[in-house]
Design an enzyme around this catalytic site. Structure first.
Site, PDB file in Angstrom:
ATOM      1  N   GLY A 209       0.838  -1.198   0.000  1.00 13.68           N
ATOM      2  CA  GLY A 209       0.000   0.000   0.000  1.00 13.68           C
ATOM      3  C   GLY A 209       0.873   1.248   0.000  1.00 13.68           C
TER       4      GLY A 209
ATOM      5  CD  GLN B 294       2.002   6.644   4.212  1.00 10.51           C
ATOM      6  OE1 GLN B 294       2.971   6.312   4.894  1.00 10.51           O
ATOM      7  NE2 GLN B 294       1.995   7.767   3.508  1.00 10.51           N
ATOM      8  CB  SER B 295       3.945  -0.559   2.133  1.00 10.57           C
ATOM      9  OG  SER B 295       4.816  -1.623   2.437  1.00 10.57           O
ATOM     10  CG  ASN B 296       4.940   0.547   8.311  1.00 10.01           C
ATOM     11  OD1 ASN B 296       5.166   1.746   8.377  1.00 10.01           O
ATOM     12  ND2 ASN B 296       3.834  -0.002   8.815  1.00 10.01           N
TER      13      ASN B 296
ATOM     14  CB  ALA C 285       7.216  -0.123   0.420  1.00 12.22           C
TER      15      ALA C 285
END
Ligand SMILES: *Cc1c(COP(=O)(O)O)cnc(C)c1O
Length: 311
Positions: A66, A68-70, A72
């Protein structure tokens, strides 16, 4: 390969314990929010995933998540540290005003590809990898959340730290997204000692956790997995998670996030209320990070507005 200093601290949380209805010396917080790369659980997985990628000759890490993927964000940082490139294929509404993880990904030097609604993310990842190969790069594709058996292995190490830091540990409570974190803990500690709280990231967390833990060699009995904290869906804050965030902050100075750890603590509160986690036992809340995600979520602006009397 070591990407962060280990072990992470295990802190007593007496005021939080009392607020939840436990005895003051029943509860500890495992601080996996205090790792490298702005904190969080994905770095334990990345130590193994990046090792595997490098062994395969990778020059660039490609992953998805997503906006706001942590995972990523931490992949971007791991790539920077190892001298690799990173391409992040992100879905959802990207908004510069909700900076959070996106701001950090720019600092870490990643390239971000935002896919539109309805677009096939896996197909876009495959296309990005193909394009990179055409440029002479060797891409390593890491799946959503880094939850392969290799990634989940990182939480075997966390299970070993916990067993050493807290003999007689009864229950570890953890947020469940793509499932690798819970799976590693289940493989290391046994299913009966791990209470997962589903955050709604995937449709079949039970199937995924069982498959990953089995791949790590565990014989998995019945999982303890609560699915009552998802609310309106992944990323959608619930009243219970908002209350849990306030409680953690005002008792222990702990910052939780609306997407994962707030829901996980709400799950622990529900487990104490229904008797599945009891006073007099040694309980650990695994803090899996997510602080940048708070600043990428509309709830951060709402909190500031409340403080200023403008909500
Ligand atoms: C990814 C993530 C989780 C969930 O971990 P999984 O291994 O995907 O289940 C929990 N908390 C935070 C802060 C995360 O970023």
């Amino acid at each position: 390969m070591r990407l962060s200093p280990w072990p992470t601290p295990l802190d007593p949380a007496p005021r939080l314990a009392a607020a939840l209805g436990l005895q003051p010396d029943d509860l500890w917080v495992k601080r996996d929010d205090l790792t490298s790369f702005a904190g969080g659980n994905k770095v334990r997985k990345l130590e193994h995933l990046v090792g595997e990628a490098e062994a395969g000759g990778a020059t660039v890490l490609v992953t998805s998540g997503g906006v706001q993927s942590n995972h990523a964000r931490m992949t971007a940082a791991a790539a920077a540290v190892r001298g690799l490139r990173a391409v992040l294929v992100l879905f959802g509404e990207a908004d510069a005003a909700r900076a959070g993880n996106l701001a950090l990904e720019e600092l870490f030097g990643a390239r971000v590809v935002v896919v539109g609604p309805g677009e096939d993310v896996d197909a876009r990842v495959a296309a990005v990898a193909e394009e990179l190969r055409g440029d002479g790069e060797v891409p390593a594709v890491l799946p959503l959340g880094g939850s392969t058996p290799t990634g989940a292995r990182g939480y075997l190490a966390c299970a070993a730290e916990l067993a050493e830091q807290l003999p007689g540990l009864d229950t570890v409570v953890v947020a469940v997204g793509s499932g690798g974190t819970m799976a590693g803990l289940v493989a290391g500690l046994g299913a009966e000692r791990v209470l997962g709280v589903d955050t709604g990231a995937v449709d079949d967390p039970d199937v995924r956790v069982t498959a990953l833990a089995t791949a790590l060699g565990a014989t998995v009995g019945d999982l303890r997995l609560r699915r009552d904290q998802v609310g309106a869906g992944y990323g959608q804050l619930t009243d219970a998670a908002a209350a849990a965030m306030t409680t953690a902050a005002r008792t222990q100075g702990l910052v939780l996030d609306p997407v994962y750890t707030g829901k996980a603590l709400a799950g622990l509160a529900a487990a104490v209320a229904d008797g599945s986690v009891r006073p007099g036992r040694r309980t650990v809340f695994l803090h899996t990070g997510g602080l940048p995600g708070l600043f990428g979520h509309p709830y951060a602006a709402q909190l500031a507005g409340e403080l200023l009397g403008r909500a």
